[in-house]
Design a protein around this motif. Structure first.
Motif, PDB file in Angstrom:
ATOM      1  N   THR A 104      -1.988   6.870  22.799  1.00 31.97           N
ATOM      2  CA  THR A 104      -2.732   5.841  23.396  1.00 31.97           C
ATOM      3  C   THR A 104      -2.810   4.735  22.667  1.00 31.97           C
ATOM      4  OG1 THR A 104      -4.676   6.929  22.397  1.00 31.97           O
ATOM      5  CG2 THR A 104      -4.182   7.410  24.616  1.00 31.97           C
ATOM      6  N   ASP A 105      -3.384   3.570  23.299  1.00 29.84           N
ATOM      7  CA  ASP A 105      -3.244   2.260  22.562  1.00 29.84           C
ATOM      8  C   ASP A 105      -3.930   2.012  21.508  1.00 29.84           C
ATOM      9  OD1 ASP A 105      -1.902   1.332  24.789  1.00 29.84           O
ATOM     10  OD2 ASP A 105      -3.359   0.370  25.590  1.00 29.84           O
ATOM     11  N   ASP A 106      -5.035   3.007  21.107  1.00 28.05           N
ATOM     12  CA  ASP A 106      -5.816   3.086  19.849  1.00 28.05           C
ATOM     13  C   ASP A 106      -5.068   3.811  18.453  1.00 28.05           C
ATOM     14  OD1 ASP A 106      -6.122   5.664  20.511  1.00 28.05           O
ATOM     15  OD2 ASP A 106      -8.592   5.526  20.297  1.00 28.05           O
ATOM     16  N   TYR A 107      -3.649   4.076  18.953  1.00 27.19           N
ATOM     17  CA  TYR A 107      -3.045   4.630  17.592  1.00 27.19           C
ATOM     18  C   TYR A 107      -2.579   3.549  16.977  1.00 27.19           C
ATOM     19  CZ  TYR A 107       0.812   6.854  15.139  1.00 27.19           C
ATOM     20  OH  TYR A 107       1.562   7.328  14.200  1.00 27.19           O
ATOM     21  N   GLN A 108      -3.280   3.494  15.592  1.00 20.04           N
ATOM     22  CA  GLN A 108      -3.042   2.558  14.598  1.00 20.04           C
ATOM     23  C   GLN A 108      -2.521   3.324  13.243  1.00 20.04           C
ATOM     24  OE1 GLN A 108      -2.837  -1.169  14.306  1.00 20.04           O
ATOM     25  NE2 GLN A 108      -1.947  -0.066  12.692  1.00 20.04           N
ATOM     26  N   PRO A 109      -1.170   3.256  13.236  1.00 24.37           N
ATOM     27  CA  PRO A 109      -0.800   3.751  11.985  1.00 24.37           C
ATOM     28  C   PRO A 109      -0.846   3.297  10.680  1.00 24.37           C
ATOM     29  CG  PRO A 109       1.087   3.419  13.416  1.00 24.37           C
ATOM     30  CD  PRO A 109      -0.163   3.028  13.940  1.00 24.37           C
ATOM     31  N   TYR A 110      -1.081   3.636   9.616  1.00 18.15           N
ATOM     32  CA  TYR A 110      -1.088   2.904   8.171  1.00 18.15           C
ATOM     33  C   TYR A 110      -0.115   3.783   7.102  1.00 18.15           C
ATOM     34  CZ  TYR A 110      -5.391   0.894  10.029  1.00 18.15           C
ATOM     35  OH  TYR A 110      -6.201   0.123  10.741  1.00 18.15           O
ATOM     36  N   ILE A 111       0.404   2.901   6.289  1.00 16.30           N
ATOM     37  CA  ILE A 111       1.216   3.157   4.996  1.00 16.30           C
ATOM     38  C   ILE A 111       0.618   2.812   4.012  1.00 16.30           C
ATOM     39  CG2 ILE A 111       3.415   3.490   3.939  1.00 16.30           C
ATOM     40  CD1 ILE A 111       4.586   3.386   7.022  1.00 16.30           C
ATOM     41  N   ILE A 112       0.055   3.460   3.028  1.00 15.82           N
ATOM     42  CA  ILE A 112      -0.510   3.164   1.704  1.00 15.82           C
ATOM     43  C   ILE A 112       0.227   3.521   0.485  1.00 15.82           C
ATOM     44  CG2 ILE A 112      -2.420   2.842   0.307  1.00 15.82           C
ATOM     45  CD1 ILE A 112      -4.118   3.522   3.018  1.00 15.82           C
ATOM     46  N   ASN A 113       0.707   2.431  -0.489  1.00 16.41           N
ATOM     47  CA  ASN A 113       1.381   3.068  -1.668  1.00 16.41           C
ATOM     48  C   ASN A 113       0.343   2.762  -2.699  1.00 16.41           C
ATOM     49  OD1 ASN A 113       3.835   3.209  -0.198  1.00 16.41           O
ATOM     50  ND2 ASN A 113       4.217   0.931  -0.287  1.00 16.41           N
ATOM     51  N   ILE A 114       0.493   3.862  -3.664  1.00 15.98           N
ATOM     52  CA  ILE A 114      -0.352   3.901  -4.947  1.00 15.98           C
ATOM     53  C   ILE A 114       0.534   3.353  -5.963  1.00 15.98           C
ATOM     54  CG2 ILE A 114      -1.747   4.977  -6.299  1.00 15.98           C
ATOM     55  CD1 ILE A 114      -3.019   4.634  -3.425  1.00 15.98           C
ATOM     56  N   SER A 115       0.480   1.938  -6.489  1.00 15.78           N
ATOM     57  CA  SER A 115       1.363   1.784  -7.522  1.00 15.78           C
ATOM     58  C   SER A 115       0.539   1.911  -8.803  1.00 15.78           C
ATOM     59  CB  SER A 115       1.942   0.106  -7.292  1.00 15.78           C
ATOM     60  OG  SER A 115       0.792  -0.674  -6.981  1.00 15.78           O
ATOM     61  N   SER A 116       0.431   0.792  -9.663  1.00 12.88           N
ATOM     62  CA  SER A 116      -0.083   0.796 -10.631  1.00 12.88           C
ATOM     63  C   SER A 116      -0.298  -0.630 -11.412  1.00 12.88           C
ATOM     64  CB  SER A 116       0.659   1.710 -11.659  1.00 12.88           C
ATOM     65  OG  SER A 116       0.347   1.557 -13.246  1.00 12.88           O
ATOM     66  N   ILE A 117      -1.086  -0.859 -12.331  1.00 12.42           N
ATOM     67  CA  ILE A 117      -1.127  -2.142 -13.092  1.00 12.42           C
ATOM     68  C   ILE A 117       0.045  -2.237 -13.925  1.00 12.42           C
ATOM     69  CG2 ILE A 117      -3.650  -2.570 -13.508  1.00 12.42           C
ATOM     70  CD1 ILE A 117      -3.624  -0.818 -15.894  1.00 12.42           C
ATOM     71  N   ASN A 118       0.951  -1.049 -13.940  1.00 14.79           N
ATOM     72  CA  ASN A 118       2.396  -1.251 -14.625  1.00 14.79           C
ATOM     73  C   ASN A 118       3.121  -1.873 -13.751  1.00 14.79           C
ATOM     74  OD1 ASN A 118       1.360   1.729 -16.617  1.00 14.79           O
ATOM     75  ND2 ASN A 118       2.167  -0.548 -17.480  1.00 14.79           N
ATOM     76  N   ARG A 119       2.951  -2.333 -12.582  1.00 15.79           N
ATOM     77  CA  ARG A 119       3.813  -2.845 -11.704  1.00 15.79           C
ATOM     78  C   ARG A 119       4.149  -4.408 -12.274  1.00 15.79           C
ATOM     79  NH1 ARG A 119       1.374  -6.167  -7.890  1.00 15.79           N
ATOM     80  NH2 ARG A 119      -0.795  -6.439  -8.179  1.00 15.79           N
ATOM     81  N   TYR A 120       3.161  -4.813 -12.896  1.00 18.65           N
ATOM     82  CA  TYR A 120       3.570  -6.032 -13.692  1.00 18.65           C
ATOM     83  C   TYR A 120       3.046  -6.053 -15.022  1.00 18.65           C
ATOM     84  CZ  TYR A 120      -1.476  -6.259 -13.100  1.00 18.65           C
ATOM     85  OH  TYR A 120      -2.912  -5.854 -13.042  1.00 18.65           O
ATOM     86  N   THR A 121       2.790  -5.037 -15.701  1.00 19.94           N
ATOM     87  CA  THR A 121       2.152  -5.001 -17.103  1.00 19.94           C
ATOM     88  C   THR A 121       3.271  -4.314 -17.710  1.00 19.94           C
ATOM     89  OG1 THR A 121      -0.010  -5.013 -16.511  1.00 19.94           O
ATOM     90  CG2 THR A 121       0.557  -4.564 -18.741  1.00 19.94           C
ATOM     91  N   PRO A 122       4.078  -4.667 -18.726  1.00 20.46           N
ATOM     92  CA  PRO A 122       5.137  -4.014 -19.477  1.00 20.46           C
ATOM     93  C   PRO A 122       4.330  -3.134 -20.500  1.00 20.46           C
ATOM     94  CG  PRO A 122       5.318  -6.346 -19.897  1.00 20.46           C
ATOM     95  CD  PRO A 122       4.157  -6.392 -19.013  1.00 20.46           C
ATOM     96  N   SER A 123       4.415  -1.748 -20.602  1.00 16.00           N
ATOM     97  CA  SER A 123       4.197  -0.876 -21.325  1.00 16.00           C
ATOM     98  C   SER A 123       5.552  -0.374 -22.006  1.00 16.00           C
ATOM     99  CB  SER A 123       3.472   0.254 -20.881  1.00 16.00           C
ATOM    100  OG  SER A 123       2.009  -0.247 -20.623  1.00 16.00           O
ATOM    101  N   LEU A 124       5.842  -0.812 -23.310  1.00 14.11           N
ATOM    102  CA  LEU A 124       6.970  -0.262 -23.708  1.00 14.11           C
ATOM    103  C   LEU A 124       7.545   0.939 -23.915  1.00 14.11           C
ATOM    104  CD1 LEU A 124       7.501  -3.432 -26.310  1.00 14.11           C
ATOM    105  CD2 LEU A 124       8.416  -3.057 -24.304  1.00 14.11           C
ATOM    106  N   ASN A 125       6.689   1.949 -23.916  1.00 17.11           N
ATOM    107  CA  ASN A 125       6.781   3.278 -24.342  1.00 17.11           C
ATOM    108  C   ASN A 125       6.950   4.184 -22.894  1.00 17.11           C
ATOM    109  OD1 ASN A 125       4.113   3.430 -23.236  1.00 17.11           O
ATOM    110  ND2 ASN A 125       3.082   4.271 -25.130  1.00 17.11           N
ATOM    111  N   ARG A 126       6.935   3.256 -21.975  1.00 17.42           N
ATOM    112  CA  ARG A 126       7.263   3.918 -20.670  1.00 17.42           C
ATOM    113  C   ARG A 126       7.689   3.112 -19.439  1.00 17.42           C
ATOM    114  NH1 ARG A 126       1.746   3.547 -21.453  1.00 17.42           N
ATOM    115  NH2 ARG A 126       0.236   2.408 -19.879  1.00 17.42           N
TER     116      ARG A 126
END
Ligand SMILES: NC(=O)c1ccc[n+]([C@@H]2O[C@H](COP(=O)([O-])OP(=O)(O)OC[C@H]3O[C@@H](n4cnc5c(N)ncnc54)[C@H](OP(=O)(O)O)[C@@H]3O)[C@@H](O)[C@H]2O)c1
Length: 266
Positions: free
Chosen positions: A145-167
């Protein structure tokens, strides 16, 4: 707020930690839930009891546990097949499964094996799972029906922009996930699938347990303006907000759920 109890959410990597927190909050608002992990065949009795306290006598109809490694194509197919068999629909995909390197170490000594393992779990697996599920959601859009509203949610991390040299491999995988969010958000907007990303800060889960003392010290010293550990429920609540339709005119947005870690200070 209560969701039509036919709606179904898949949360990858949800046998513990953040994923479990998301599962329980989605169950509380009426979603049937698909729980996933790679290493154990069965869900623990404790976990089932937590679900039972929400679903009561409907328990067996309202959840499924699927042992599957998101890295592997055949396991991703198994996830889809089992959801189709049990529920025959999918409303929400949360790409939460993620790993750090088995051994943290000097960037200049990172091995190809470690790089490949982290990238397969944190980026390649979620990308191809999303691709397949998005196609299924597009099909469902035509039949539901029209009220079908799908979502996709990705769980990333502050490490997406923060370099941690040991990982470094973890950082690269999460930076890649941010681009994955943008790509799917743009592609899927025209078919009405909304895509979000949640970027957690330091969250109290089995993943961070071995480094509890280090993070305690950093938090006490003010690494986050809000001086406390995040809890899985801090991540689950924004997921609930998204799938409850409280952020309707947005896609590709990243929610920084990190106690203010992302703020530059002078
Ligand atoms: N905790 C934090 O501070 C923090 C901060 C930023 C971002 N994150 C991200 O949040 C997500 C969840 O973290 P967490 O702290 O809750 O981690 P966790 O406690 O280690 O839990 C990870 C979950 O993922 C599952 N998993 C791991 N590899 C998998 C695979 N290949 N296929 C399917 N399931 C898999 C695990 O189940 P099995 O053991 O059975 O495989 C477990 O259920 C991760 O993506 C992580 O990078 C966490």
């Amino acid at each position: 707020m209560s969701i039509d109890n036919k709606k179904v959410a898949l949360v990858t990597g949800s046998t513990q930690g953040i994923g479990e927190g998301i599962v329980l909050e989605l169950a509380k608002i009426g979603f049937s839930v698909v729980i996933n992990g790679a290493s154990t065949k069965y869900l623990s009795e404790d976990y089932k009891n937590r679900l039972r306290s929400i679903f009561k006598e409907e328990l067996e109809d309202r959840y499924i546990y699927i042992q599957a490694n998101v890295e592997k194509k055949e396991d991703r197919e198994k996830i889809i097949d089992e959801i189709k068999k049990k529920f025959d629909r999918i409303d929400v995909l949360v790409n939460n499964a993620g790993v750090g390197p088995i051994k943290r170490g000097e960037l200049l000594d990172m091995t190809e094996e470690s790089y490949d393992r982290v990238m397969r779990t944190n980026l390649k697996g979620p990308f191809f799972l999303t691709q397949t599920i998005a196609k299924w959601m597009i099909e469902l859009k035509k039949t539901l029906t029209d009220d079908y509203q799908p979502y996709i949610i990705n769980i990333s991390s502050i490490n997406r922009y923060t370099p941690s040299l040991n990982r470094g491999e973890y950082c690269i995988s999460k930076a890649g996930m941010t681009m994955m969010t943008k790509l799917f958000a743009v592609r899927l907007a025209e078919v009405g699938i909304l895509v979000f990303e949640i970027s957690p800060g330091i969250i109290d889960t089995p993943l961070t347990k071995p480094r509890h003392d280090i993070y305690d010290k950093l938090i006490n010293e003010g690494v986050t303006p809000i001086k406390r550990w995040g809890k899985p429920i801090d991540i689950a609540k924004p997921v609930v907000a998204i799938v409850s339709g409280l952020i309707p005119f947005s896609t590709g947005s990243v929610l920084d759920i990190d106690g203010g870690f992302h703020l530059h200070r002078l």
